[in-house]
Structures are given as C-alpha cells and as structure tokens.
Design a protein around this motif. Sequence first.
Motif, PDB file in Angstrom:
ATOM      1  N   ALA A 258      -5.588   0.974  -7.778  1.00 29.15           N
ATOM      2  CA  ALA A 258      -4.632   2.051  -8.045  1.00 29.15           C
ATOM      3  C   ALA A 258      -4.562   2.997  -6.852  1.00 29.15           C
ATOM      4  O   ALA A 258      -3.477   3.425  -6.446  1.00 29.15           O
ATOM      5  N   LEU A 259      -5.698   3.312  -6.270  1.00 25.09           N
ATOM      6  CA  LEU A 259      -5.719   4.178  -5.090  1.00 25.09           C
ATOM      7  C   LEU A 259      -5.008   3.519  -3.912  1.00 25.09           C
ATOM      8  O   LEU A 259      -4.342   4.192  -3.130  1.00 25.09           O
ATOM      9  N   ARG A 260      -5.136   2.223  -3.783  1.00 25.25           N
ATOM     10  CA  ARG A 260      -4.484   1.498  -2.683  1.00 25.25           C
ATOM     11  C   ARG A 260      -2.966   1.643  -2.744  1.00 25.25           C
ATOM     12  O   ARG A 260      -2.308   1.846  -1.741  1.00 25.25           O
ATOM     13  N   VAL A 261      -2.400   1.563  -3.944  1.00 25.16           N
ATOM     14  CA  VAL A 261      -0.939   1.615  -4.068  1.00 25.16           C
ATOM     15  C   VAL A 261      -0.402   3.041  -4.167  1.00 25.16           C
ATOM     16  O   VAL A 261       0.803   3.254  -4.082  1.00 25.16           O
ATOM     17  N   LEU A 262      -1.295   4.027  -4.338  1.00 24.11           N
ATOM     18  CA  LEU A 262      -0.872   5.432  -4.384  1.00 24.11           C
ATOM     19  C   LEU A 262      -0.664   5.983  -2.974  1.00 24.11           C
ATOM     20  O   LEU A 262      -1.422   5.680  -2.062  1.00 24.11           O
TER      21      LEU A 262
ATOM     22  N   ILE B  83      -7.735  12.239 -17.808  1.00 20.55           N
ATOM     23  CA  ILE B  83      -8.183  12.717 -16.508  1.00 20.55           C
ATOM     24  C   ILE B  83      -6.997  12.631 -15.541  1.00 20.55           C
ATOM     25  O   ILE B  83      -6.296  11.618 -15.507  1.00 20.55           O
ATOM     26  N   VAL B  84      -6.784  13.693 -14.818  1.00 18.53           N
ATOM     27  CA  VAL B  84      -5.802  13.677 -13.732  1.00 18.53           C
ATOM     28  C   VAL B  84      -6.593  13.845 -12.447  1.00 18.53           C
ATOM     29  O   VAL B  84      -7.375  14.786 -12.316  1.00 18.53           O
ATOM     30  N   ALA B  85      -6.420  12.890 -11.539  1.00 19.29           N
ATOM     31  CA  ALA B  85      -7.158  12.899 -10.278  1.00 19.29           C
ATOM     32  C   ALA B  85      -6.175  12.767  -9.130  1.00 19.29           C
ATOM     33  O   ALA B  85      -5.056  12.271  -9.301  1.00 19.29           O
ATOM     34  N   ARG B  86      -6.587  13.216  -7.957  1.00 18.92           N
ATOM     35  CA  ARG B  86      -5.727  13.145  -6.776  1.00 18.92           C
ATOM     36  C   ARG B  86      -6.368  12.249  -5.726  1.00 18.92           C
ATOM     37  O   ARG B  86      -7.559  12.409  -5.408  1.00 18.92           O
ATOM     38  N   LYS B  87      -5.569  11.345  -5.192  1.00 14.98           N
ATOM     39  CA  LYS B  87      -6.044  10.489  -4.101  1.00 14.98           C
ATOM     40  C   LYS B  87      -6.253  11.346  -2.863  1.00 14.98           C
ATOM     41  O   LYS B  87      -5.395  12.152  -2.496  1.00 14.98           O
TER      42      LYS B  87
ATOM     43  N   GLU C 222       0.823  -1.206   0.000  1.00 14.66           N
ATOM     44  CA  GLU C 222       0.000   0.000   0.000  1.00 14.66           C
ATOM     45  C   GLU C 222       0.857   1.255   0.000  1.00 14.66           C
ATOM     46  O   GLU C 222       1.941   1.282   0.586  1.00 14.66           O
ATOM     47  N   GLU C 223       0.354   2.272  -0.664  1.00 15.53           N
ATOM     48  CA  GLU C 223       0.912   3.630  -0.642  1.00 15.53           C
ATOM     49  C   GLU C 223       2.411   3.680  -0.943  1.00 15.53           C
ATOM     50  O   GLU C 223       3.195   4.244  -0.194  1.00 15.53           O
ATOM     51  N   ILE C 224       2.793   3.133  -2.108  1.00 18.22           N
ATOM     52  CA  ILE C 224       4.216   3.160  -2.475  1.00 18.22           C
ATOM     53  C   ILE C 224       4.505   3.993  -3.729  1.00 18.22           C
ATOM     54  O   ILE C 224       5.652   4.317  -3.980  1.00 18.22           O
TER      55      ILE C 224
ATOM     56  N   LEU D 171      -1.155  11.099  -7.559  1.00 15.95           N
ATOM     57  CA  LEU D 171      -1.929  11.401  -8.758  1.00 15.95           C
ATOM     58  C   LEU D 171      -2.274  10.138  -9.523  1.00 15.95           C
ATOM     59  O   LEU D 171      -1.430   9.254  -9.692  1.00 15.95           O
ATOM     60  N   LEU D 172      -3.503  10.086  -9.983  1.00 13.61           N
ATOM     61  CA  LEU D 172      -3.977   9.020 -10.849  1.00 13.61           C
ATOM     62  C   LEU D 172      -4.265   9.653 -12.207  1.00 13.61           C
ATOM     63  O   LEU D 172      -5.112  10.535 -12.316  1.00 13.61           O
ATOM     64  N   VAL D 173      -3.536   9.217 -13.226  1.00 17.10           N
ATOM     65  CA  VAL D 173      -3.708   9.733 -14.581  1.00 17.10           C
ATOM     66  C   VAL D 173      -4.386   8.639 -15.390  1.00 17.10           C
ATOM     67  O   VAL D 173      -3.913   7.503 -15.420  1.00 17.10           O
ATOM     68  N   ILE D 174      -5.487   8.989 -16.027  1.00 21.53           N
ATOM     69  CA  ILE D 174      -6.276   8.000 -16.764  1.00 21.53           C
ATOM     70  C   ILE D 174      -6.435   8.445 -18.211  1.00 21.53           C
ATOM     71  O   ILE D 174      -6.770   9.592 -18.492  1.00 21.53           O
TER      72      ILE D 174
END
Length: 112
Positions: A49-53, A104-108, A25-27, A58-61
């Motif tokens: 993806a959120l788990r490992v962020l 899409i760029v999103a933030r955890k 998680e979170e790496i 940032l999650l880029v889709i």
Amino acid sequence: WTSVDVVAADNTVTVANMAALPFDEEIFDIAIMSRSLWAKNHIAPINEALRVLKNCGLLVICESYNRWLNPATGENQLVSALKAAGIEIVHESPKTDTSPWQYIVARKPITV
C-alpha cells in the motif's frame, strides 16, 4: 476509485494479491485497507500500500481491535508495527465497548 480484492464481486473489482498489487509506484493519494490484514505476514500488504501511495498519501485502515491487542501489555501491535515502519499515525480510534473495529489514519513518509 479502484477496488481490489482476491475475488471479484463484479467487473469493477481488480483481482489481486494485496502483497503484489498490479499498479505503478506512487499513483494513489489514499489507500483504504478494510479487513485486509488477516494474513500472518501483515507487513507485506502494508508495504505494498505504501508503494502505490504518493508521498504524504494517506493510508486508512479498518481492522479488528482485538486481533491486534496484546492483552498482557495493552499495546496495539498494529499501531506499533506502523510506527516501526516509520509511518506517521494521524488518527487512531480508541477502543470502545460498542464496536470491535479500530480505525487508523496514517501518512506515508516522504521518500527520496
């Protein structure tokens, strides 16, 4: 840089199911999902993806725009699903006649 796919093109690619990544998680600071949400259960890979962020990562889709467009309402159902999950949308590319892709760029969100 870590590349993940269901089939490895070479030994630099980690073979894994996007809904069950082999990472702690979170790496990661950034996760990029390019045409990764074709399965019916698109929430599972997003959650993974959120788990490992890391927090605020940032999650880029990159996904097909038309796949997620509700023609009756004009709603972008991918953006709606991300917002419903509590994910902040940082940038959303507008639909154009020249590209079938949306970015899409999103933030955890910060987790406790």
